[in-house]
Structures are given as C-alpha cells and as structure tokens.
Write a protein that holds these residues in place. Structure first.
Motif, mmCIF file in Angstrom:
data_model
loop_
_atom_site.group_PDB
_atom_site.id
_atom_site.type_symbol
_atom_site.label_atom_id
_atom_site.label_comp_id
_atom_site.label_asym_id
_atom_site.label_seq_id
_atom_site.Cartn_x
_atom_site.Cartn_y
_atom_site.Cartn_z
ATOM 1 N N ASP A 21 -9.967 11.660 55.656
ATOM 2 C CA ASP A 21 -10.125 12.992 55.047
ATOM 3 C C ASP A 21 -11.577 13.345 54.762
ATOM 4 N N HIS A 22 -12.477 12.910 55.660
ATOM 5 C CA HIS A 22 -13.870 13.362 55.586
ATOM 6 C C HIS A 22 -14.126 14.186 56.841
ATOM 7 N N ARG A 23 -14.437 15.452 56.660
ATOM 8 C CA ARG A 23 -14.537 16.370 57.795
ATOM 9 C C ARG A 23 -15.835 17.189 57.706
ATOM 10 N N ARG A 27 -17.317 9.541 57.940
ATOM 11 C CA ARG A 27 -18.026 8.774 56.919
ATOM 12 C C ARG A 27 -17.508 7.349 56.958
ATOM 13 N N HIS A 60 -25.061 7.362 49.342
ATOM 14 C CA HIS A 60 -24.649 7.884 50.641
ATOM 15 C C HIS A 60 -25.889 8.358 51.396
ATOM 16 N N ALA A 231 -13.415 20.154 53.735
ATOM 17 C CA ALA A 231 -12.725 19.164 52.905
ATOM 18 C C ALA A 231 -11.234 19.464 52.789
ATOM 19 N N GLU A 449 -12.994 15.399 51.503
ATOM 20 C CA GLU A 449 -14.451 15.447 51.521
ATOM 21 C C GLU A 449 -14.919 16.253 52.727
ATOM 22 N N TRP A 464 -22.785 18.427 50.879
ATOM 23 C CA TRP A 464 -21.665 17.472 50.915
ATOM 24 C C TRP A 464 -20.844 17.664 49.647
ATOM 25 N N ARG A 466 -16.978 16.661 47.537
ATOM 26 C CA ARG A 466 -15.673 16.003 47.394
ATOM 27 C C ARG A 466 -14.811 16.872 46.485
#
Length: 517
Positions: A21-23, A27, A60, A231, A449, A464, A466
């Motif tokens: 679920d990181h788009r 990641r 990160h 996200a 995310e 970025w 979340r």
C-alpha cells in the motif's frame, strides 16, 4: 550501468522487503547492513537523492535512477535513534539529516556537519516530533565555520532584511570585496508544519500545505493532493486534472515574470522590473477573475479542485496569453540588447554542471547548469503527458543562464495554457463535476502511503504522506526545491564581489518559508 551491477529496484529488492500500500512507487524497509550497502552503491551509481525525512524511530530516503527513470523509497528502522549518514555520497542530505535530528532526535552517524539546523533553541522543547520530546531548550551562539587567512574579514547580513524579504542570515567572509566564503543560517520561519498536519483530515491538512510557501501554493497543493490520492487509490475527475495544470502554469508564469524583473532590478535596471511587474499583475488579476483568488490558494484540494473556472475564464486567459506574447518579447529584446546589463549577469554566480548534479538541483537552477529534469515529463503526470512542450537547458550556470531559462519557460507555459484551454474536457458546471465525494466522507479502515513529484516554478516538489486507518494524516513530509538549491548559492557567490550577492541571490530566489517547514 556495468553488467552485473544492481538497478535501483534490483538493489532495494535485494537488501529490503517491500511495504504494501505504498503508491505509486515502491518502498522497501532494510536493516543497517542494507543501508550501508545502499551508501556503497550511491558512491558509484547515478541515483539522485529526492528527499530524506524522519519519524520517531525510522528514517526514509527517496531516490531516483535518472537513466532508468526508477523512483523508490528506502526506509531504515532506528530503534536507538541512529543511522549512517548519506552525506558523504550525497551532500544534499546534510541539511535534511540535521533537520531530522532537530525534529525527531535521529542522529546521522558520520555526518560532516552536526550543528542544529531548524532548531535555534527557542522552541522550549527539543526534538518536538519524537515520541518523548525533551522539555526545555537553551539558545546558544551558532558556531559559524571559520575561515583563516591574511586580510579576511566577516560581513554579517540579516536575518532581518529591508522590505518584506523573509528572514535568513548570511555570513560572508571576504578578502576586500571578493567573497571567500558564504555561509547561510536558515530556519527563522520554522512553522512546525509537519507536526501541525498530524491527526488532521486530508482536507484540513491541505490548507496547511497551501501556506507552506505562498508563491508555490498551487504546486505544493497539487503535490499533497496527488500523494493523498495515491495513498488512498483515489482517481479524480479528468476536468479537475486539467484545471490543476492550468492553475500551475498561471502560477509559473506569474513567478517567472516577477523574477526576471527583480533580477534586472538588482543589476540596477529598474525599467524591466516596472514593465514585467505590470505583466505579472495581469496574470494575478486573471487568476483572481478565473478562480476567485490572486494566488489560487486553497483551489486545489485532495480529490479534485474546489471550484470550476469562471464562465468567462477561458476567454480571459486566451486574451491574457495573447497580450503577454505581444508585450513580453520586446522586453526580452531590451534585456538581450543591453550590454551594460549583461555585463552584470554574464559569468556571475556560476554553478558548475557537476555541482548541480551532485546536489540534485532542479528547476531553473539545475536547468541553467545542464540538468534538464522536469517532473512534468519524467516521471511525468497528467495532463502533461498529453501536452507538447520543451524543457530548456543551458550549461553556463550563471545569472544570465538562470534568467534565460525563466524566459524560455514563460514562453512554454503560455503555449501550455492555450493547449489546456483547448483540450480540457467539458462537464456540467458545478462542484459535482470536479470534486468527488470519497475524501469528504472516507470510511474508517482505509489508509495507505503515497508520494508525489510535482514541478513547481522553482523545480521538483516531493511530498510523502501516510494516511492512517481513521482517515487522518499520520505523517507528511513536503520537500521544497529550495532544500537542494540553497547550498548551491553558497558555492555560486564564491569568487564574486559582495555587491553581486543580491543579484546571485535573486537569480536563485530560493524560498525561506518553503525550506523552514
């Protein structure tokens, strides 16, 4: 890349595990050994640093393999609050690592400069975004770097400047009139923005991001909206996509016109400041007429846009682009024909191509020094992938080159505005055609995310985010282009005279507010 060497995606797959679920880009989470392997590869690969940010127990880094077009994020858990510094191989990381220490208490091991950056000792708390902030703080004198030699003297400038300029301190070390070293101290307009967004709904957080740097309010709002939409896996109405681009190009034109005039004014040629100021005012008035706000603040929202263009807007903008073409070209000819003016801008404030690449500088600063990246083309985003435009690039790297890049970008943006007006999909007027309901009434349990790269008039913005399961912002990091441009100003002024600093500074026009978070 030599045979057998890792691609960026290949390396991250080897040293880390993917995060779901990181788009739209991947990641990976790695360990200390993997992070050190990353540093080794950064020493030989052409991967640029897009951003670095912290959390209470993790750091990160966003990276891009420029040749392959790969973009990814790598994360390192920091249970002891420490991580190996990237600064030896990517010097643009230094200030971002110092900021992560100030905000989260994360220590970058081996960093070449560990002085506080955003924290000036006046917050009343240390590491305010850590899980357990330390109460109490003491302001101590900032230890500027020493320069020793016969005949050297220091000139302190700021943080308070004349007029309405934002605060920043510049410490010159000079030999007579020649600058030997310039050192900046920023952070005076730190707003606690990353902390303010925690726990907010995307809609409320968008209003905060829109005020990160007022001259880039549209671009920062688009970057935040795209990150949230990625996200949550939300698609926005096609017309909203085109309206966003229309506002972004109006913002770009207004800022470039103002900058071109201001650069000429700092070279003692106020005529062009006055004339280009009039043209900028035409753009701002047109924006107000079309979208109800001169800067178009709060017009871009997660999920779409807040309102459609006024019914008279398209004609108003077609008339605007025609008027700007008619009046802008003769003013460019005035600049091009003034030898005394170009005597101030040619060969002044040079940023070499190698230095621009090493710091990953974008926008007119990078493009004037041979670095032709533009997020609208690579990685690209709608609707620009359907539009025709060129990215101007020069290699001289001086004030004159940065001014000409702005001139060419104005010309390209005028063409883009016309293309957008002609090709923008039509829908019934009203909010239902441009802003869908999902973000306004998002069900609990939906999160993710997301990351976005958006081209502002200064260069690439990285955001970025979340979104937690309750629909609120768990963490957001917006990185303004100025983070990678401010350090280059220090290099550009070396060897020039003190009197040329305002000219060099204006040719960069970095954002204080956008940098200070």
């Amino acid at each position: 890349m030599e045979e057998g060497e890792d691609t960026l995606f290949g390396l991250l797959a080897r040293i880390g595990r993917p995060v779901p679920d990181h788009r739209p880009w991947p990641r990976h989470v790695t360990d200390r050994a993997g992070w050190l392997t990353l540093i080794e590869n950064l020493g030989v690969a052409d991967w640029s640093l897009l951003g670095l940010w912290g959390e209470p127990a993790a750091v990160h880094a966003a990276l891009r393999a420029e040749a392959a077009g790969e973009v990814a994020v790598i994360s390192l858990p920091c249970p002891e609050g420490r991580f190996p510094s990237l600064s030896a191989v990517r010097p643009a990381a230094i200030r971002l690592e110092r900021a992560a220490c100030d905000l989260f208490g994360l220590t970058a091991e081996g960093i070449s400069d560990d002085r506080p950056w955003l924290d000036h000792g006046h917050w009343g708390v240390r590491h305010p975004l850590a899980d357990a902030p330390e109460q109490g703080a003491t302001a101590v004198p900032y230890p500027f770097l020493k320069a020793e030699g016969h005949g050297l003297h220091q000139i302190p400038v700021g943080p308070v400047h004349a007029g309405i300029i934002e605060p920043g301190h510049f410490r010159f070390t000079a030999n007579g009139e020649t600058v030997v070293r310039l050192e900046e101290r920023l952070g005076y307009v730190h707003k606690g923005l990353e902390g303010l967004m925690r726990g907010k709904t995307p809609t409320d957080a968008a209003r905060i991001v829109a005020r990160l740097s007022g001259d880039s309010t549209v671009a920062h709002s688009i970057a935040f909206a795209q990150a949230v939409e990625a996200a949550l896996g939300v698609d926005i109405p096609p017309r909203a996509v085109w309206l966003r681009a229309l506002m972004a190009e109006l913002e770009r034109v207004a800022n470039h016109l103002g900058d071109i005039g201001a650069v000429c004014n700092d070279a003692a040629f106020s005529f062009l400041l006055a004339e280009l100021g009039q043209l900028r005012e035409l753009v701002l008035r047109a924006a107000d007429s079309c979208f109800g706000h001169r800067l178009m603040m709060d017009r871009v929202v997660p999920g779409g846009v807040a309102l459609d263009i006024a019914e008279t807007g398209p004609k108003r903008l077609f008339d605007l682009t025609a008027e700007l073409r008619r009046r802008f070209a003769p003013l460019v000819a005035v600049y091009d024909g003034k030898a005394s003016l170009q005597d101030r801008t040619l060969s002044t404030g040079i940023v070499t191509t190698g230095l621009a690449a090493r710091f990953g500088a974008g926008g007119f600063v990078g493009r004037a020094s041979g670095r032709g990246l533009d997020a609208r083309k690579a990685p690209g985003y709608a609707p620009y992938i359907e539009l025709e435009f060129e990215v101007p690039v020069l290699t001289e790297g001086d004030v004159n080159a940065r001014l000409w890049i702005r001139i060419r970008e104005v010309e390209q943006s005028l063409s883009l505005i016309d293309q957008i007006l002609r090709r923008m999909p039509g829908v019934p007027r009203g909010p239902d055609g441009i802003t869908p309901p999902p973000l306004a009434s998002m069900p609990a349990g939906r999160g993710g995310e997301g990351m976005a790269l958006v081209e502002s008039f200064r260069g690439e913005i990285l955001t970025w985010v979340r979104v937690d399961a309750d629909g609120t912002i768990g963490r957001c990091h917006p990185r303004d282009p100025s983070w990678f441009q401010w350090p280059l100003l220090e290099a550009a002024i070396e060897g020039n005279i003190v009197a040329d600093f305002p000219l060099c500074n204006k040719s960069f026009n970095c954002s204080y507010s956008g940098h200070d978070l």
